[in-house]
Design a protein around this motif. Sequence first.
Motif, PDB file in Angstrom:
ATOM      1  N   HIS A  71      96.116 -50.372  -7.924  1.00 52.23           N
ATOM      2  CA  HIS A  71      96.132 -50.346  -9.388  1.00 52.23           C
ATOM      3  C   HIS A  71      96.227 -51.772  -9.902  1.00 52.23           C
ATOM      4  CE1 HIS A  71     100.380 -50.474  -8.340  1.00 52.23           C
ATOM      5  NE2 HIS A  71     100.659 -50.871  -9.559  1.00 52.23           N
ATOM      6  N   ASP A 112     101.671 -57.392 -10.135  1.00 49.85           N
ATOM      7  CA  ASP A 112     102.418 -57.552  -8.881  1.00 49.85           C
ATOM      8  C   ASP A 112     101.615 -56.990  -7.706  1.00 49.85           C
ATOM      9  OD1 ASP A 112     102.815 -55.049 -10.057  1.00 49.85           O
ATOM     10  OD2 ASP A 112     104.737 -54.726  -9.045  1.00 49.85           O
ATOM     11  N   HIS A 113     100.398 -56.521  -7.975  1.00 52.12           N
ATOM     12  CA  HIS A 113      99.554 -55.986  -6.905  1.00 52.12           C
ATOM     13  C   HIS A 113      98.207 -56.707  -6.801  1.00 52.12           C
ATOM     14  CE1 HIS A 113     102.228 -52.480  -6.200  1.00 52.12           C
ATOM     15  NE2 HIS A 113     102.592 -52.799  -7.423  1.00 52.12           N
ATOM     16  N   ASP A 166     101.956 -47.312  -6.945  1.00 54.98           N
ATOM     17  CA  ASP A 166     103.243 -47.177  -7.637  1.00 54.98           C
ATOM     18  C   ASP A 166     103.505 -45.775  -8.170  1.00 54.98           C
ATOM     19  OD1 ASP A 166     103.827 -49.762  -7.061  1.00 54.98           O
ATOM     20  OD2 ASP A 166     103.845 -50.492  -9.132  1.00 54.98           O
ATOM     21  N   HIS A 210     106.520 -50.259  -3.644  1.00 53.08           N
ATOM     22  CA  HIS A 210     107.838 -50.890  -3.660  1.00 53.08           C
ATOM     23  C   HIS A 210     108.782 -50.078  -2.785  1.00 53.08           C
ATOM     24  CE1 HIS A 210     106.636 -53.512  -7.029  1.00 53.08           C
ATOM     25  NE2 HIS A 210     105.926 -52.463  -7.417  1.00 53.08           N
TER      26      HIS A 210
HETATM   27 ZN   LIG Z   1     104.232 -52.455  -8.722  1.00 52.64          ZN
END
Ligand SMILES: [Zn+2]
Length: 220
Positions: free
Chosen positions: A63, A67-68, A171, A210
């Motif tokens: 996605h 942070d990815h 996520d 995560h």
């Molecule tokens: Zn994330």
Amino acid sequence: MPATVTRIQLGSGAFSVNAYLICTDLGFVLVDTGMRSHRAELERRLAEAGCTRDSLKLILITHGDFDHVGSARHLRDALGAPIAMHEGDTRMAAQGDMFAGRKTPGFVAPTFLPLVARLPEESRFEPDLLLDESSDLNGYGLPGARILSLLGHSAGSVALLLSDGSLLVGDLLENRSTPKLGSIMDDVPLAQESVDRLRTLGVGTVYPGHGAPFEMSELR
Ligand SMILES: [Zn+2]
């Protein structure tokens, strides 16, 4: 040889995020790329694993959150592998705006604030390949693998279901302390529908964006 999944935990504590390196008969598939600040750490881990310009076949993005996708463009440039993601999150990556395509820009939780900063110009990108449920990953050494379009976290969230039941889920689910629905959802009812669907697909080990991998049966 069955594909093997290696977790690459980037950062620590509340802001740690996982990338995953899948080793196949044809080379490597990297799933997600951490934040921009994780670049050196990620490159070191890839080098240690023997993942090079010749052997990295695909950068698969679950996605569009920063942070990815933080190092996706850099790694494409450095290692020459194409980036694949779902069309629903391409605007996030191309415009550097994590709210593009999302419903409610008001949901920002304090833990998310460090990620709200826009993705800088030099890290923005257009994917080379668009993923959907008909995507065939045979050519990347993942015969029988499926892309699942899983709404809830974002419009373009996908999971990668490998032929052995391993699920790289992005996520939608997390395991920071216990396996559960991801803490930040764009649409909780849709997310719940996605989880209900996963329960019908024979999922074994879940590899979340995560936290530590867990068994689907541990999810309450
Ligand atoms: Zn994330």
